[in-house]
Design a protein around this motif. Structure first.
Motif, PDB file in Angstrom:
ATOM      1  N   GLY A  72       0.815  -1.210   0.000  1.00  0.00           N
ATOM      2  CA  GLY A  72       0.000   0.000   0.000  1.00  0.00           C
ATOM      3  C   GLY A  72       0.846   1.257   0.000  1.00  0.00           C
ATOM      4  N   VAL A  73       1.921   1.254   0.793  1.00  0.00           N
ATOM      5  CA  VAL A  73       2.840   2.397   0.813  1.00  0.00           C
ATOM      6  C   VAL A  73       3.453   2.614  -0.569  1.00  0.00           C
ATOM      7  CG1 VAL A  73       4.990   3.314   1.759  1.00  0.00           C
ATOM      8  CG2 VAL A  73       3.395   2.132   3.259  1.00  0.00           C
ATOM      9  N   ALA A  74       4.021   1.540  -1.135  1.00  0.00           N
ATOM     10  CA  ALA A  74       4.715   1.644  -2.418  1.00  0.00           C
ATOM     11  C   ALA A  74       3.764   2.016  -3.554  1.00  0.00           C
ATOM     12  CB  ALA A  74       5.420   0.325  -2.736  1.00  0.00           C
ATOM     13  N   SER A  75       2.587   1.380  -3.586  1.00  0.00           N
ATOM     14  CA  SER A  75       1.648   1.632  -4.674  1.00  0.00           C
ATOM     15  C   SER A  75       1.137   3.069  -4.651  1.00  0.00           C
ATOM     16  CB  SER A  75       0.460   0.666  -4.583  1.00  0.00           C
ATOM     17  OG  SER A  75       0.811  -0.614  -5.044  1.00  0.00           O
ATOM     18  N   THR A  76       0.804   3.572  -3.469  1.00  0.00           N
ATOM     19  CA  THR A  76       0.265   4.928  -3.394  1.00  0.00           C
ATOM     20  C   THR A  76       1.348   5.967  -3.686  1.00  0.00           C
ATOM     21  OG1 THR A  76      -1.296   4.142  -1.730  1.00  0.00           O
ATOM     22  CG2 THR A  76      -1.098   6.512  -1.986  1.00  0.00           C
ATOM     23  N   TYR A  77       2.566   5.711  -3.217  1.00  0.00           N
ATOM     24  CA  TYR A  77       3.671   6.630  -3.519  1.00  0.00           C
ATOM     25  C   TYR A  77       3.904   6.695  -5.028  1.00  0.00           C
ATOM     26  CZ  TYR A  77       8.271   8.812  -3.476  1.00  0.00           C
ATOM     27  OH  TYR A  77       9.336   9.668  -3.707  1.00  0.00           O
ATOM     28  N   MET A  78       4.053   5.532  -5.662  1.00  0.00           N
ATOM     29  CA  MET A  78       4.281   5.492  -7.104  1.00  0.00           C
ATOM     30  C   MET A  78       3.083   6.025  -7.867  1.00  0.00           C
ATOM     31  SD  MET A  78       6.165   1.773  -7.472  1.00  0.00           S
ATOM     32  CE  MET A  78       6.160   1.876  -9.257  1.00  0.00           C
ATOM     33  N   GLY A  79       1.877   5.673  -7.414  1.00  0.00           N
ATOM     34  CA  GLY A  79       0.671   6.097  -8.110  1.00  0.00           C
ATOM     35  C   GLY A  79       0.455   7.594  -8.059  1.00  0.00           C
ATOM     36  N   THR A  80       0.826   8.235  -6.955  1.00  0.00           N
ATOM     37  CA  THR A  80       0.651   9.681  -6.835  1.00  0.00           C
ATOM     38  C   THR A  80       1.577  10.423  -7.785  1.00  0.00           C
ATOM     39  OG1 THR A  80       0.042   9.451  -4.508  1.00  0.00           O
ATOM     40  CG2 THR A  80       0.714  11.635  -5.237  1.00  0.00           C
ATOM     41  N   ILE A  81       2.801   9.967  -7.908  1.00  0.00           N
ATOM     42  CA  ILE A  81       3.786  10.673  -8.725  1.00  0.00           C
ATOM     43  C   ILE A  81       3.668  10.324 -10.203  1.00  0.00           C
ATOM     44  CG2 ILE A  81       6.270  10.949  -9.147  1.00  0.00           C
ATOM     45  CD1 ILE A  81       6.699  10.601  -6.147  1.00  0.00           C
ATOM     46  N   THR A  82       3.390   9.060 -10.514  1.00  0.00           N
ATOM     47  CA  THR A  82       3.405   8.614 -11.907  1.00  0.00           C
ATOM     48  C   THR A  82       2.049   8.139 -12.423  1.00  0.00           C
ATOM     49  OG1 THR A  82       3.900   6.301 -11.396  1.00  0.00           O
ATOM     50  CG2 THR A  82       5.774   7.813 -11.552  1.00  0.00           C
ATOM     51  N   ALA A  83       1.065   7.951 -11.531  1.00  0.00           N
ATOM     52  CA  ALA A  83      -0.227   7.343 -11.860  1.00  0.00           C
ATOM     53  C   ALA A  83      -0.079   5.861 -12.187  1.00  0.00           C
ATOM     54  CB  ALA A  83      -0.932   8.069 -13.017  1.00  0.00           C
ATOM     55  N   VAL A  84       1.080   5.269 -11.881  1.00  0.00           N
ATOM     56  CA  VAL A  84       1.305   3.831 -12.070  1.00  0.00           C
ATOM     57  C   VAL A  84       1.538   3.210 -10.703  1.00  0.00           C
ATOM     58  CG1 VAL A  84       2.662   2.046 -13.220  1.00  0.00           C
ATOM     59  CG2 VAL A  84       2.340   4.259 -14.321  1.00  0.00           C
ATOM     60  N   GLY A  85       0.466   2.813 -10.042  1.00  0.00           N
ATOM     61  CA  GLY A  85       0.595   2.233  -8.711  1.00  0.00           C
ATOM     62  C   GLY A  85       0.257   0.761  -8.662  1.00  0.00           C
ATOM     63  N   GLY A  86      -0.003   0.160  -9.817  1.00  0.00           N
ATOM     64  CA  GLY A  86      -0.481  -1.214  -9.849  1.00  0.00           C
ATOM     65  C   GLY A  86       0.506  -2.293  -9.462  1.00  0.00           C
ATOM     66  N   PRO A  87       1.766  -2.257  -9.965  1.00  0.00           N
ATOM     67  CA  PRO A  87       2.661  -3.404  -9.751  1.00  0.00           C
ATOM     68  C   PRO A  87       2.854  -3.837  -8.304  1.00  0.00           C
ATOM     69  CG  PRO A  87       3.534  -2.007 -11.481  1.00  0.00           C
ATOM     70  CD  PRO A  87       2.332  -1.292 -10.921  1.00  0.00           C
ATOM     71  N   PRO A  88       3.126  -2.948  -7.336  1.00  0.00           N
ATOM     72  CA  PRO A  88       3.354  -3.439  -5.967  1.00  0.00           C
ATOM     73  C   PRO A  88       2.135  -4.153  -5.376  1.00  0.00           C
ATOM     74  CG  PRO A  88       4.231  -1.214  -6.206  1.00  0.00           C
ATOM     75  CD  PRO A  88       3.419  -1.495  -7.422  1.00  0.00           C
ATOM     76  N   ILE A  89       0.948  -3.568  -5.520  1.00  0.00           N
ATOM     77  CA  ILE A  89      -0.244  -4.177  -4.924  1.00  0.00           C
ATOM     78  C   ILE A  89      -0.652  -5.430  -5.707  1.00  0.00           C
ATOM     79  CG2 ILE A  89      -1.976  -2.863  -6.217  1.00  0.00           C
ATOM     80  CD1 ILE A  89      -2.112  -3.655  -2.449  1.00  0.00           C
ATOM     81  N   ALA A  90      -0.385  -5.435  -7.022  1.00  0.00           N
ATOM     82  CA  ALA A  90      -0.741  -6.605  -7.826  1.00  0.00           C
ATOM     83  C   ALA A  90       0.079  -7.822  -7.434  1.00  0.00           C
ATOM     84  CB  ALA A  90      -0.545  -6.299  -9.308  1.00  0.00           C
ATOM     85  N   MET A  91       1.301  -7.596  -6.961  1.00  0.00           N
ATOM     86  CA  MET A  91       2.167  -8.717  -6.598  1.00  0.00           C
ATOM     87  C   MET A  91       1.558  -9.570  -5.490  1.00  0.00           C
ATOM     88  SD  MET A  91       5.913  -6.902  -6.675  1.00  0.00           S
ATOM     89  CE  MET A  91       6.680  -8.296  -5.855  1.00  0.00           C
ATOM     90  N   ILE A  92       0.862  -8.953  -4.525  1.00  0.00           N
ATOM     91  CA  ILE A  92       0.334  -9.742  -3.408  1.00  0.00           C
ATOM     92  C   ILE A  92      -1.016 -10.372  -3.741  1.00  0.00           C
ATOM     93  CG2 ILE A  92       1.577  -8.338  -1.717  1.00  0.00           C
ATOM     94  CD1 ILE A  92      -1.102  -7.035  -1.003  1.00  0.00           C
ATOM     95  N   TYR A  93      -1.595 -10.011  -4.892  1.00  0.00           N
ATOM     96  CA  TYR A  93      -2.869 -10.601  -5.301  1.00  0.00           C
ATOM     97  C   TYR A  93      -2.726 -11.513  -6.511  1.00  0.00           C
ATOM     98  CZ  TYR A  93      -5.848  -7.930  -2.143  1.00  0.00           C
ATOM     99  OH  TYR A  93      -6.473  -7.432  -1.021  1.00  0.00           O
ATOM    100  N   GLN A  94      -1.487 -11.793  -6.935  1.00  0.00           N
ATOM    101  CA  GLN A  94      -1.307 -12.530  -8.183  1.00  0.00           C
ATOM    102  C   GLN A  94      -1.779 -13.984  -8.117  1.00  0.00           C
ATOM    103  OE1 GLN A  94       2.972 -13.087  -9.118  1.00  0.00           O
ATOM    104  NE2 GLN A  94       3.369 -12.260  -7.086  1.00  0.00           N
ATOM    105  N   ASP A  95      -1.907 -14.553  -6.913  1.00  0.00           N
ATOM    106  CA  ASP A  95      -2.370 -15.935  -6.790  1.00  0.00           C
ATOM    107  C   ASP A  95      -3.843 -16.039  -6.393  1.00  0.00           C
ATOM    108  OD1 ASP A  95       0.130 -17.049  -7.440  1.00  0.00           O
ATOM    109  OD2 ASP A  95       0.842 -16.766  -5.382  1.00  0.00           O
ATOM    110  N   GLN A  96      -4.539 -14.909  -6.345  1.00  0.00           N
ATOM    111  CA  GLN A  96      -5.951 -14.902  -5.959  1.00  0.00           C
ATOM    112  C   GLN A  96      -6.855 -14.995  -7.183  1.00  0.00           C
ATOM    113  OE1 GLN A  96      -6.410 -15.024  -2.580  1.00  0.00           O
ATOM    114  NE2 GLN A  96      -4.161 -15.033  -2.606  1.00  0.00           N
ATOM    115  N   LYS A  97      -8.123 -15.285  -6.946  1.00  0.00           N
ATOM    116  CA  LYS A  97      -9.074 -15.466  -8.044  1.00  0.00           C
ATOM    117  C   LYS A  97      -9.540 -14.109  -8.599  1.00  0.00           C
ATOM    118  CE  LYS A  97     -10.797 -19.926  -6.392  1.00  0.00           C
ATOM    119  NZ  LYS A  97     -11.988 -20.704  -5.961  1.00  0.00           N
ATOM    120  N   GLY A  98      -9.939 -14.124  -9.876  1.00  0.00           N
ATOM    121  CA  GLY A  98     -10.290 -12.912 -10.595  1.00  0.00           C
ATOM    122  C   GLY A  98     -11.273 -11.979  -9.916  1.00  0.00           C
ATOM    123  N   PRO A  99     -12.482 -12.436  -9.531  1.00  0.00           N
ATOM    124  CA  PRO A  99     -13.457 -11.523  -8.920  1.00  0.00           C
ATOM    125  C   PRO A  99     -12.950 -10.870  -7.638  1.00  0.00           C
ATOM    126  CG  PRO A  99     -14.528 -13.541  -9.641  1.00  0.00           C
ATOM    127  CD  PRO A  99     -13.061 -13.770  -9.773  1.00  0.00           C
TER     128      PRO A  99
END
Length: 243
Positions: free
Chosen positions: A132-159
C-alpha cells in the motif's frame, strides 16, 4: 483551456480506453498501460488527469464486483496508502519539473522491474501494508501504482482481485488527489483534461465487461511492459538531458 491538439486528445482517449479495458479485465492496468503512452503524448496528462479518471473507473468496477469484496483483507493496504501519499506529497512539493521527469522515469522502470521480478509475496497484513505504501507513492507521482499491490494478489481469483484492488485503488486515488492538491499539481487545467479524456475510460470499461472471460493477460503482458519501459527510458533521458 488546454494546449493539446485534437490528435493528441484522440490518442489520449484511445490510450485510456485500452488501459481501462485492461483494468476492467485484470483488476489493474490503466496506469501501467496508459500512463507511459500519455507521457509520450503529452506530460501534461499526468499525473492528475489520469488519477481523476482512475477514480471514476474504480467506482464503476467496485459496483460491478461488489459481491466479491473482502474489506478485511484490503484495509491494511489502505492504511499503508496513507503513509505513501504523505511521502509522495512531500516529494512533489519539493520537486522541480525536471525532477518530475527523472522521478517518473525511475519509478516507471521500478514498476516494470517489479512486474518482471517473479516475486510472489504472501497476502498478509505486513505485505499488504508495504504494498500500500509503495503503490500509493508510485501512483501519486506517476499514476502507475499497480505493480506493488498486484504482486500480493497474483495468486488470488479474478473476482476477488478486481473487487479488492478496486477498493484499494479508490482509497489510494483519493489520497493521491489530496497530495496533488497540497503540492499544487491539481488545478483547473487538470480537471479540464480529465473531462476531455473521460470518454475513453467509459468506453474501455464497457468493453471490459465483454472481454473479462476472453482476454488472456499473459499474452499482452510483455507488450504492456515494453511500452512502459520505453516511456520510462524516454522520461529518464529527457530529465537527464535537461539538467
Amino acid at each position: 483551456m488546454t494546449d493539446l491538439s485534437l490528435l493528441q486528445l484522440i490518442l489520449a482517449n484511445l490510450a485510456l480506453m485500452a488501459g481501462a479495458c485492461l483494468q476492467g479485465v485484470a483488476g489493474y492496468g490503466i496506469g501501467t498501460l496508459a500512463a507511459p503512452l500519455l507521457f509520450l503524448i503529452s506530460p501534461t496528462l499526468l499525473p492528475a488527469p489520469l488519477i481523476l479518471n482512475s477514480v471514476v473507473l474504480v467506482i464503476l468496477m467496485l459496483v460491478r464486483n461488489r459481491q466479491s469484496l473482502e474489506f478485511r483483507q484490503v484495509r491494511f493496504a489502505i492504511g499503508g496508502g496513507v503513509v505513501g501519499a504523505v511521502f509522495a506529497g512531500l516529494t512533489l512539493y519539493w520537486m522541480s519539473p525536471k525532477g518530475f521527469e527523472l522521478a517518473f522515469g525511475i519509478l516507471i522502470l521500478i514498476g516494470v522491474g517489479l512486474s518482471l521480478g517473479g516475486l510472489r509475496p504472501q497476502l498478509n497484513a505486513r505485505n499488504s501494508t508495504l504494498a500500500g505504501v509503495a503503490s500509493t507513492y508510485m501512483g501519486t507521482i506517476t499514476a502507475v501504482g499497480g505493480p506493488p499491490i498486484a504482486m500480493i494478489y497474483q495468486d488470488q481469483k479474478g473476482p476477488l482481485v478486481r473487487a479488492n484492488m478496486s477498493a484499494f485503488f479508490l482509497a489510494a486515488s483519493l489520497l493521491s488527489i489530496s497530495a496533488l492538491l497540497a503540492s499544487d499539481y491539481l488545478g483547473r487545467n487538470e480537471l479540464i483534461l480529465m473531462g476531455l479524456t473521460l470518454p475513453g475510460v467509459l468506453v474501455g470499461f464497457w468493453l471490459s465487461g465483454r472481454l473479462v472471460n476472453r482476454l488472456g493477460l499473459d499474452r499482452i503482458r510483455p507488450f504492456i511492459l515494453g511500452i512502459a519501459a520505453i516511456a520510462g527510458v524516454a522520461a529518464l533521458t529527457r530529465g537527464l538531458m535537461s539538467l
